[in-house]
Scaffold this active site. Structure first.
Site, mmCIF file in Angstrom:
data_model
loop_
_atom_site.group_PDB
_atom_site.id
_atom_site.type_symbol
_atom_site.label_atom_id
_atom_site.label_comp_id
_atom_site.label_asym_id
_atom_site.label_seq_id
_atom_site.Cartn_x
_atom_site.Cartn_y
_atom_site.Cartn_z
ATOM 1 N N ARG A 249 26.343 -2.202 -12.233
ATOM 2 C CA ARG A 249 25.889 -3.477 -11.704
ATOM 3 C C ARG A 249 24.522 -3.262 -11.051
ATOM 4 O O ARG A 249 24.368 -2.376 -10.209
ATOM 5 C CB ARG A 249 26.866 -3.991 -10.651
ATOM 6 C CG ARG A 249 26.461 -5.345 -10.153
ATOM 7 C CD ARG A 249 26.726 -5.521 -8.705
ATOM 8 N NE ARG A 249 26.514 -6.911 -8.332
ATOM 9 C CZ ARG A 249 26.873 -7.420 -7.165
ATOM 10 N NH1 ARG A 249 27.482 -6.665 -6.284
ATOM 11 N NH2 ARG A 249 26.611 -8.665 -6.880
ATOM 12 N N ASP B 97 22.845 -9.139 -12.108
ATOM 13 C CA ASP B 97 23.353 -10.384 -11.523
ATOM 14 C C ASP B 97 22.488 -11.580 -11.883
ATOM 15 O O ASP B 97 22.942 -12.716 -11.905
ATOM 16 C CB ASP B 97 23.364 -10.280 -9.987
ATOM 17 C CG ASP B 97 24.622 -9.644 -9.471
ATOM 18 O OD1 ASP B 97 25.056 -8.647 -10.072
ATOM 19 O OD2 ASP B 97 25.176 -10.145 -8.466
ATOM 20 N N HIS C 36 31.488 -19.800 -7.597
ATOM 21 C CA HIS C 36 31.949 -18.441 -7.256
ATOM 22 C C HIS C 36 32.013 -18.362 -5.739
ATOM 23 O O HIS C 36 30.984 -18.349 -5.063
ATOM 24 C CB HIS C 36 30.982 -17.392 -7.815
ATOM 25 C CG HIS C 36 31.339 -16.002 -7.398
ATOM 26 N ND1 HIS C 36 31.955 -15.099 -8.240
ATOM 27 C CD2 HIS C 36 31.210 -15.365 -6.213
ATOM 28 C CE1 HIS C 36 32.171 -13.978 -7.580
ATOM 29 N NE2 HIS C 36 31.730 -14.109 -6.350
ATOM 30 N N ASN D 101 32.887 -13.455 -0.663
ATOM 31 C CA ASN D 101 32.138 -13.300 0.587
ATOM 32 C C ASN D 101 30.763 -13.937 0.440
ATOM 33 O O ASN D 101 30.284 -14.615 1.329
ATOM 34 C CB ASN D 101 32.032 -11.831 0.967
ATOM 35 C CG ASN D 101 33.295 -11.368 1.661
ATOM 36 O OD1 ASN D 101 33.728 -11.984 2.634
ATOM 37 N ND2 ASN D 101 33.902 -10.312 1.160
ATOM 38 N N MET E 141 37.948 -16.168 5.117
ATOM 39 C CA MET E 141 38.453 -17.539 4.997
ATOM 40 C C MET E 141 39.909 -17.662 5.441
ATOM 41 O O MET E 141 40.310 -18.664 6.031
ATOM 42 C CB MET E 141 38.278 -18.027 3.554
ATOM 43 C CG MET E 141 38.721 -19.444 3.313
ATOM 44 S SD MET E 141 37.895 -20.620 4.420
ATOM 45 C CE MET E 141 36.616 -21.253 3.361
ATOM 46 N N ARG E 142 40.699 -16.616 5.179
ATOM 47 C CA ARG E 142 42.118 -16.696 5.579
ATOM 48 C C ARG E 142 42.242 -16.864 7.087
ATOM 49 O O ARG E 142 43.023 -17.701 7.568
ATOM 50 C CB ARG E 142 42.868 -15.426 5.137
ATOM 51 C CG ARG E 142 43.175 -15.412 3.661
ATOM 52 C CD ARG E 142 43.593 -14.044 3.214
ATOM 53 N NE ARG E 142 42.453 -13.106 3.299
ATOM 54 C CZ ARG E 142 42.357 -11.996 2.599
ATOM 55 N NH1 ARG E 142 43.309 -11.654 1.790
ATOM 56 N NH2 ARG E 142 41.308 -11.210 2.719
ATOM 57 N N GLY F 68 37.512 -14.816 -4.276
ATOM 58 C CA GLY F 68 38.704 -14.806 -3.406
ATOM 59 C C GLY F 68 39.049 -16.173 -2.846
ATOM 60 O O GLY F 68 40.222 -16.561 -2.798
ATOM 61 N N ASN G 161 42.111 -18.770 -4.391
ATOM 62 C CA ASN G 161 43.295 -18.854 -3.523
ATOM 63 C C ASN G 161 43.355 -20.035 -2.577
ATOM 64 O O ASN G 161 44.432 -20.416 -2.130
ATOM 65 C CB ASN G 161 43.379 -17.591 -2.667
ATOM 66 C CG ASN G 161 43.576 -16.341 -3.512
ATOM 67 O OD1 ASN G 161 44.590 -16.211 -4.171
ATOM 68 N ND2 ASN G 161 42.601 -15.457 -3.494
HETATM 69 P P1 ADP Z 1 33.746 -10.343 -2.600
HETATM 70 O O1 ADP Z 1 32.655 -11.356 -2.648
HETATM 71 O O2 ADP Z 1 33.529 -9.327 -1.527
HETATM 72 O O3 ADP Z 1 34.175 -9.804 -3.927
HETATM 73 P P2 ADP Z 1 36.262 -11.830 -2.711
HETATM 74 O O4 ADP Z 1 35.959 -12.501 -4.015
HETATM 75 O O5 ADP Z 1 37.381 -10.855 -2.661
HETATM 76 O O6 ADP Z 1 34.994 -11.185 -2.024
HETATM 77 O O7 ADP Z 1 36.562 -13.001 -1.642
HETATM 78 C C1 ADP Z 1 36.754 -12.739 -0.292
HETATM 79 C C2 ADP Z 1 37.100 -14.054 0.395
HETATM 80 O O8 ADP Z 1 38.276 -14.591 -0.222
HETATM 81 C C3 ADP Z 1 37.405 -13.878 1.878
HETATM 82 O O9 ADP Z 1 36.801 -14.936 2.607
HETATM 83 C C4 ADP Z 1 38.907 -14.035 1.905
HETATM 84 O O10 ADP Z 1 39.365 -14.547 3.117
HETATM 85 C C5 ADP Z 1 39.124 -15.046 0.794
HETATM 86 N N1 ADP Z 1 40.535 -15.064 0.396
HETATM 87 C C6 ADP Z 1 41.259 -14.096 -0.208
HETATM 88 N N2 ADP Z 1 42.553 -14.478 -0.359
HETATM 89 C C7 ADP Z 1 42.645 -15.728 0.180
HETATM 90 C C8 ADP Z 1 43.708 -16.670 0.340
HETATM 91 N N3 ADP Z 1 44.940 -16.415 -0.064
HETATM 92 N N4 ADP Z 1 43.405 -17.857 0.916
HETATM 93 C C9 ADP Z 1 42.158 -18.147 1.360
HETATM 94 N N5 ADP Z 1 41.130 -17.293 1.237
HETATM 95 C C10 ADP Z 1 41.355 -16.103 0.657
#
Ligand code: ADP
Length: 330
Positions: free
Chosen positions: A85, A142, A202, A205, A278-279, A325, A329
């Site tokens: 990447r 990217d 997308h 984070n 976010m959780r 994420g 979710n």
């Molecule tokens: P990165 O950009 O580092 O790859 P991810 O795609 O894993 O990150 O996303 C991370 C985000 O997804 C965090 O804000 C995390 O809280 C959120 N997240 C993961 N699972 C859940 C869930 N079940 N509900 C709400 N938010 C979630």
């Protein structure tokens, strides 16, 4: 045949061995806290997690540990190649490239555009070339997917000379994700390859949204850097650039520090005062935490406005695609 994919960041390196033909992921993992006593190598096979300490390991030692692990797992031999990447390809790359000395030189020229990412991406390439001599190494950018944006979408209304002299324009990021989920959505929704209009969101984070017309990015929310666009975990997204000078003056701090705060102490973290996760923010909001609720409301509001704006270049909207994420979710 298997491919090793590497994402070498400033203090961590994620990796996976994938058979793209199936597709199947044999192993994935992360070497993190590089250069620190707590450095560790964590990996996952079929959902089962394992970890070992690699105290003090820098990038070089950590990638050697990754190769040692792949040997133990019987995955080091017979690799087709290594995919890297690379965050910023500027306007120099509109697709993935087999790495040659010329390609490396161009990635180096993009360092001023991606000072936080490109140096460690390059380091990963150099170490992998040493560890896998003669193997095919490929750079996956990217920015490449967004090179189809028209001038009206990528040109900022600033002094025009900045574009030629300093490369100041919208580049966009998360291209591999936007391209992948757009293709997945096409087949899932049964939309015609030659005539579709999608917005892909997308939301990880880092967060960005892209307008995809007939397989091509026609506009996206991130810009010269991944700071622009929608609200993110720790990044503000788009704000009035005059904030930087105003707050620097008020706090008596250099502008660089304020820019750093827009990248690292803003977004969900900055508004909620709790977390960039976010959780955590969702849970606090549902328990009545006022600033967590506000952070969540701004996140959704800004996102909805950005998605609506991306319908302008599309003219219509066939499907809205969520990934990352949060997108998957929440
Ligand atoms: P990165 O950009 O580092 O790859 P991810 O795609 O894993 O990150 O996303 C991370 C985000 O997804 C965090 O804000 C995390 O809280 C959120 N997240 C993961 N699972 C859940 C869930 N079940 N509900 C709400 N938010 C979630």
């Amino acid at each position: 045949m298997n491919v090793l994919v590497l994402n070498c960041g400033s203090s961590s390196a994620t990796f996976a061995v994938i058979d793209p033909a199936v597709p199947r992921e044999h192993v994935s993992g992360i070497a993190q806290r590089l250069g620190q006593p707590e450095a560790s190598l964590d990996w996952k096979i079929d959902g089962v997690k394992q970890s070992r300490t690699i105290a003090g390991a820098g990038h070089d030692a950590a990638l050697r540990e990754v190769v040692a692990l792949l040997r133990e797992l019987g995955l080091a031999d017979g690799l087709l190649g290594v995919g890297h990447r690379v965050v910023h390809g500027g306007a120099k790359f509109s697709g993935s490239m087999a790495i040659t000395p010329e390609v490396l030189a161009k990635v180096e020229e993009c360092i001023p555009l991606g000072p936080l990412h490109n140096p460690s991406n390059l380091l990963g390439i150099r170490i992998a070339q040493e560890l896998f001599p003669g193997k095919l190494q490929v750079a996956v950018f990217d920015t490449a997917f967004h090179q189809t944006m028209p001038p009206v979408a990528f040109t900022y209304p600033v002094p025009y000379e900045w574009l030629d002299a300093h490369g100041v324009r919208r580049y966009g990021f998360h291209g591999t994700s936007h391209r992948f989920v757009a293709r997945q959505a096409l087949s899932l929704a049964g939309l015609p390859e030659a005539d579709h209009a999608l917005v892909t969101a997308h939301l990880g984070n880092g967060c960005s949204c892209t307008a995809v017309r007939n397989g091509h990015s026609v506009d996206t929310t991130m810009g010269l850097t991944p700071l622009e666009g929608v609200m993110m975990g720790t990044r503000s997204g788009s704000v009035d650039p005059a904030i930087i000078g105003h707050v620097a003056g008020a706090l008596g701090q250099p502008e660089k520090k304020i820019l750093d705060a827009l990248n690292k102490q803003s977004g969900l973290l900055g508004v909620s005062g709790l977390s960039n996760d976010m959780r955590t923010v969702e849970e606090a909001a549902s328990n009545g935490h006022v600033r967590a609720r506000l952070a969540l409301d701004i996140f959704c509001y800004v996102l909805a406005k950005a998605i609506a704006a991306l319908v302008v270049p599309l003219g219509r909207l066939d499907a809205l695609v969520f990934t990352g994420g949060i997108g998957e979710n929440s």
